[in-house]
Design an enzyme around this catalytic site. Structure first.
Site, PDB file in Angstrom:
ATOM      1  CG  ASN A 149     -31.334  35.546  34.522  1.00 14.50           C
ATOM      2  OD1 ASN A 149     -32.056  36.461  34.906  1.00 14.50           O
ATOM      3  ND2 ASN A 149     -30.238  35.170  35.177  1.00 14.50           N
ATOM      4  CG  HIS A 155     -27.278  33.773  38.362  1.00 20.87           C
ATOM      5  ND1 HIS A 155     -26.273  34.662  38.051  1.00 20.87           N
ATOM      6  CD2 HIS A 155     -27.718  33.260  37.185  1.00 20.87           C
ATOM      7  CE1 HIS A 155     -26.128  34.691  36.726  1.00 20.87           C
ATOM      8  NE2 HIS A 155     -26.982  33.849  36.185  1.00 20.87           N
ATOM      9  CD  GLU A 180     -26.149  30.209  34.200  1.00 22.41           C
ATOM     10  OE1 GLU A 180     -27.026  30.390  33.369  1.00 22.41           O
ATOM     11  OE2 GLU A 180     -25.794  31.087  35.006  1.00 22.41           O
ATOM     12  CB  ILE A 210     -21.884  34.263  32.636  1.00 22.66           C
ATOM     13  CG1 ILE A 210     -22.315  32.930  33.255  1.00 22.66           C
ATOM     14  CG2 ILE A 210     -23.004  35.285  32.711  1.00 22.66           C
ATOM     15  CD1 ILE A 210     -22.734  33.015  34.716  1.00 22.66           C
TER      16      ILE A 210
HETATM   17  O1  G3P Z   1     -28.608  32.909  33.985  1.00 24.30           O
HETATM   18  C1  G3P Z   1     -28.204  32.875  32.669  1.00 24.30           C
HETATM   19  C2  G3P Z   1     -26.901  33.505  32.473  1.00 24.30           C
HETATM   20  O2  G3P Z   1     -26.073  33.693  33.539  1.00 24.30           O
HETATM   21  C3  G3P Z   1     -26.228  33.192  31.200  1.00 24.30           C
HETATM   22  O3  G3P Z   1     -25.991  34.441  30.664  1.00 24.30           O
HETATM   23  O4  G3P Z   1     -25.635  36.033  28.875  1.00 24.30           O
HETATM   24  O5  G3P Z   1     -24.241  33.980  29.025  1.00 24.30           O
HETATM   25  O6  G3P Z   1     -26.626  33.788  28.360  1.00 24.30           O
HETATM   26  P1  G3P Z   1     -25.600  34.544  29.147  1.00 24.30           P
END
Ligand code: G3P
Length: 220
Positions: free
Chosen positions: A10, A94, A142, A147
């Protein structure tokens, strides 16, 4: 039909992953996909969809679409336009772009009408279970608190939730994301039933995105 397991980066709205940088980073993804034979996709901003889709031959997704058809909808993201710009699918709901349930349901239907692959994000196993009713192509689990983390991941902190999400997804393939940074994160989630990954900072913000991406996809 997308080959699984699939690794999806993403691009969010990171400076390293928008505008001309989006094209360069997309080419890195295409190179790694060719070199490793792994299934790799990217999710880019709607303003970058056309130029990125023109530049690479890997699956490109939109970050969001709105529940509209052609007409008077100034400022909205038209699903058919996203498709025409070269996207094969879209991310929806998201954590950084949450939708009310009714809007989510309508948006999924509109995306389907335009034959877009629908990846619906869920923040916990309960949402994974609830969103199966919308029959998306993928569910992406997620936990929002992880995140962007560089030292904790969904795999290290929440393995039970990965297992739970997979068990409650009614056969819909589950992508796992949030803090995924290492080959070990990938291996743990794969063992728990993940059919792919949704990753951002671990690739986009890496000192060497090609190296980081290669290491992660080779663990799938
Ligand atoms: O959509 C992917 C995202 O929200 C995860 O982010 O930076 O933790 O890999 P990250």
């Amino acid at each position: 039909m997308l080959k699984k397991p699939i690794f999806i980066t993403n691009f969010k709205t990171y400076e390293q992953a928008t505008g001309v940088n989006a094209v360069e980073l997309a080419k890195v993804h295409e190179k790694v996909a060719t070199k490793t034979g792994k299934s790799i996709g990217i999710v880019v901003t709607s303003t970058d969809l056309y130029r990125v889709s023109q530049a690479v031959n890997i699956p490109v997704f939109a970050q969001h679409v709105d529940p509209i058809d052609y007409g008077s909808f100034t400022g909205h993201v038209l699903p058919q336009n996203v498709k025409n710009a070269g996207a094969i699918g879209t991310l929806l709901n998201h954590s950084e772009r949450r939708l009310d349930l009714e809007i989510l349901e309508n948006t999924i239907a509109c995306a389907q009408k335009s034959s877009l692959v629908r990846i619906v994000c869920a923040e916990d196993p309960d949402e994974v279970a609830a969103f199966t009713a919308f029959d998306p192509d993928f569910l992406a689990f997620e936990p929002p608190e992880l995140i962007g983390s560089r030292d904790k991941s969904v795999s290290s902190e929440s393995p039970d939730s990965i297992r739970d999400s997979v068990n409650r997804a009614k056969g819909i393939p589950v992508l796992v994301g949030a803090g995924i940074n290492s080959a070990e994160d990938i291996r743990v989630a794969m063992e728990l039933g993940a059919r792919g990954f949704l990753v951002a900072s671990g690739v986009v913000k890496a000192d060497d995105p090609e190296k980081a991406l290669t290491e992660l996809v080779m663990a799938m």
